[in-house]
Design an enzyme around this catalytic site. Structure first.
Site, PDB file in Angstrom:
ATOM      1  N   ASP A 281       0.871  -1.160   0.000  1.00 58.62           N
ATOM      2  CA  ASP A 281       0.000   0.000   0.000  1.00 58.62           C
ATOM      3  C   ASP A 281       0.922   1.228   0.000  1.00 58.62           C
ATOM      4  O   ASP A 281       2.111   1.104   0.278  1.00 58.62           O
ATOM      5  CB  ASP A 281      -0.865  -0.038   1.264  1.00 58.62           C
TER       6      ASP A 281
ATOM      7  N   ASP B 280      -0.206   5.035   1.071  1.00 60.79           N
ATOM      8  CA  ASP B 280      -0.445   5.985   2.172  1.00 60.79           C
ATOM      9  C   ASP B 280      -0.511   5.279   3.524  1.00 60.79           C
ATOM     10  O   ASP B 280      -1.250   4.317   3.701  1.00 60.79           O
ATOM     11  CB  ASP B 280      -1.744   6.762   1.923  1.00 60.79           C
TER      12      ASP B 280
HETATM   13  O1  LIG Z   1      -6.874   2.958  -0.191  1.00 58.46           O
HETATM   14  P1  LIG Z   1      -5.599   3.734  -0.003  1.00 58.46           P
HETATM   15  O2  LIG Z   1      -4.563   3.371  -0.989  1.00 58.46           O
HETATM   16  O3  LIG Z   1      -5.099   3.661   1.411  1.00 58.46           O
HETATM   17  O4  LIG Z   1      -5.993   5.233  -0.351  1.00 58.46           O
HETATM   18  C1  LIG Z   1      -6.840   5.937   0.499  1.00 58.46           C
HETATM   19  C2  LIG Z   1      -6.627   7.419   0.363  1.00 58.46           C
HETATM   20  O5  LIG Z   1      -5.211   7.627   0.534  1.00 58.46           O
HETATM   21  C3  LIG Z   1      -4.813   9.002   0.500  1.00 58.46           C
HETATM   22  O6  LIG Z   1      -5.400   9.674   1.603  1.00 58.46           O
HETATM   23  C4  LIG Z   1      -4.866   9.269   2.852  1.00 58.46           C
HETATM   24  O7  LIG Z   1      -3.531   9.769   2.960  1.00 58.46           O
HETATM   25  C5  LIG Z   1      -3.435  11.214   2.967  1.00 58.46           C
HETATM   26  C6  LIG Z   1      -1.953  11.585   3.013  1.00 58.46           C
HETATM   27  O8  LIG Z   1      -1.320  11.057   4.130  1.00 58.46           O
HETATM   28  C7  LIG Z   1      -4.229  11.789   4.148  1.00 58.46           C
HETATM   29  O9  LIG Z   1      -4.185  13.209   4.123  1.00 58.46           O
HETATM   30  C8  LIG Z   1      -5.681  11.313   4.050  1.00 58.46           C
HETATM   31  O10 LIG Z   1      -6.401  11.760   5.174  1.00 58.46           O
HETATM   32  C9  LIG Z   1      -5.741   9.800   3.973  1.00 58.46           C
HETATM   33  O11 LIG Z   1      -7.080   9.355   3.759  1.00 58.46           O
HETATM   34  C10 LIG Z   1      -5.242   9.615  -0.803  1.00 58.46           C
HETATM   35  O12 LIG Z   1      -4.920  10.990  -0.794  1.00 58.46           O
HETATM   36  C11 LIG Z   1      -6.736   9.423  -1.064  1.00 58.46           C
HETATM   37  O13 LIG Z   1      -7.065   9.883  -2.352  1.00 58.46           O
HETATM   38  C12 LIG Z   1      -7.070   7.943  -0.982  1.00 58.46           C
HETATM   39  O14 LIG Z   1      -8.489   7.807  -1.113  1.00 58.46           O
END
Ligand SMILES: O=P(O)(O)OC[C@H]1O[C@H](O[C@H]2O[C@H](CO)[C@@H](O)[C@H](O)[C@H]2O)[C@H](O)[C@@H](O)[C@@H]1O
Length: 345
Positions: free
Chosen positions: A120, A122
């Protein structure tokens, strides 16, 4: 560890697969599949929740969305874990045997298999930060991933737009599955796992591109009155971030999103960490992407796999694709080997 039947159930855990396992010698595993608790220095994985969209009855639905937004706990590292965190961790560890004591079984199960690594982005390769455009990975992490990819086919599976993940990771030898697995591309560099000159590309939701673009613009316009809200275009899906939105405004934000989505019954809403995610209703998720990648590696002459998924909380999951698959998983919390645990997903 024989006769374990694996069923891929719901598309979540950070890279999108929850797996139910029936195990003949079940004493090796604990029967239930509780989520790991928040641990000192770790993250908690938020379950994917399908939230209804479309149709009438907005107020009740928005209320349910907001409840779900509240329930999604913050994923920042806690500097001082509370007593209840510690107790929850101890209780969880009690039911999950140490992987260190069964390491031989783990290595035996990997013999003769092709190891494939799924990562993964993030919260796993990069820390969770307030601004999604600033979620950079460290040089050390990049070097570690590069090293892994020298030995095993390695894929990054993310909810984000594939190009954006690539700009963060900058490793051309990897597989990338962006947009929650709806945009898969094989390595630009390295012929080891390529079939002839063909480069792998899979975009099962391409017909939704114009709609996603339209909804992106509508959401930008609709949510601009909510301070801190951020709409991210992930190409085949969208994210509405509320990490920086005052909780008092969550209901208003959810209502804004609902007003837009009501016009698009072919889109659905899911929830991640402090983010509402809008996706096409097609039956395709990160789990499908993982299966697709394994199949395509199979076409390239690799058949017996041991998949390692590294998810949030930092975790390795081993998964073989033998017929009547054998599956076991190991959860490792970064930095503390005593937390290396056998889990069942
Ligand atoms: O399903 P994933 O691959 O884990 O993606 C989910 C979201 O990830 C990112 O957002 C997440 O990380 C950001 C940066 O650290 C944080 O600001 C946010 O609150 C988290 O949800 C990505 O920016 C999203 O578009 C994805 O949906």
């Amino acid at each position: 560890m024989t006769n374990q039947n694996v069923v891929v159930s719901d598309p979540k855990s950070a890279i999108g697969m929850a797996i139910a396992v029936s195990v003949s010698n079940s004493s090796f595993f604990s029967p239930a599949v509780p989520k790991p608790p928040t641990v000192p220095g770790g993250y908690i994985t938020i379950s994917l929740k399908k939230l209804e969209t479309g149709g009438a009855g907005g107020a009740g639905r928005v209320g349910a969305w907001v409840d779900s937004m509240r329930a999604s706990s913050p994923t920042r590292i806690k500097s001082t874990p509370s007593l209840s965190d510690t107790e929850a961790l101890s209780a969880w560890m009690l039911h999950h045997p140490s992987a260190l004591r069964t390491f031989e079984q783990i290595t035996n199960a990997s013999k003769g298999k092709q190891i494939v690594m799924f990562l993964d982005y993030d919260g796993t390769l990069s820390p969770i930060v307030e601004d999604p455009d600033q979620a950079f990975m460290s040089k050390e992490m990049r070097a570690a991933v590069k090293d892994v990819a020298r030995y095993f086919p390695t894929a990054i599976v993310s909810g984000r737009c594939r190009d954006k993940v690539y700009r963060f990771v900058k490793l051309s030898e990897l597989y990338y599955a962006g947009s929650h697995g709806m945009d898969i591309k094989g390595p630009a560099k390295g012929r080891k796992y390529k079939k002839g000159n063909q480069s792998l590309l899979c975009q099962p939701a391409s017909e939704f591109l114009p709609m996603i673009d339209e909804v992106y613009k509508a959401l930008l316009e609709k949510t601009k009155s909510t301070p801190g809200a951020k709409v991210e275009n992930n190409k085949f899906c969208l994210s509405v971030h509320f990490r920086c939105v005052d909780e008092q405004r969550w209901t208003a934000l959810a209502e804004q999103v609902r007003l837009v989505l009501n016009q698009y019954p072919k889109l659905r809403l899911t929830q991640g960490r402090k983010v509402l995610e809008i996706r096409p209703t097609i039956k395709w998720d990160k789990g499908n992407a993982l299966e697709f990648l394994l199949e395509s590696l199979g076409e390239r002459g690799l058949t017996q796999f041991l998949c390692i998924k590294w998810i949030s909380p930092p975790c390795f999951v081993f998964h073989t694709n033998e017929v009547s698959e054998k599956l076991f998983s190991v959860l490792i919390i970064r930095g503390d080997l005593s937390l290396l645990r056998i889990c069942q997903f």
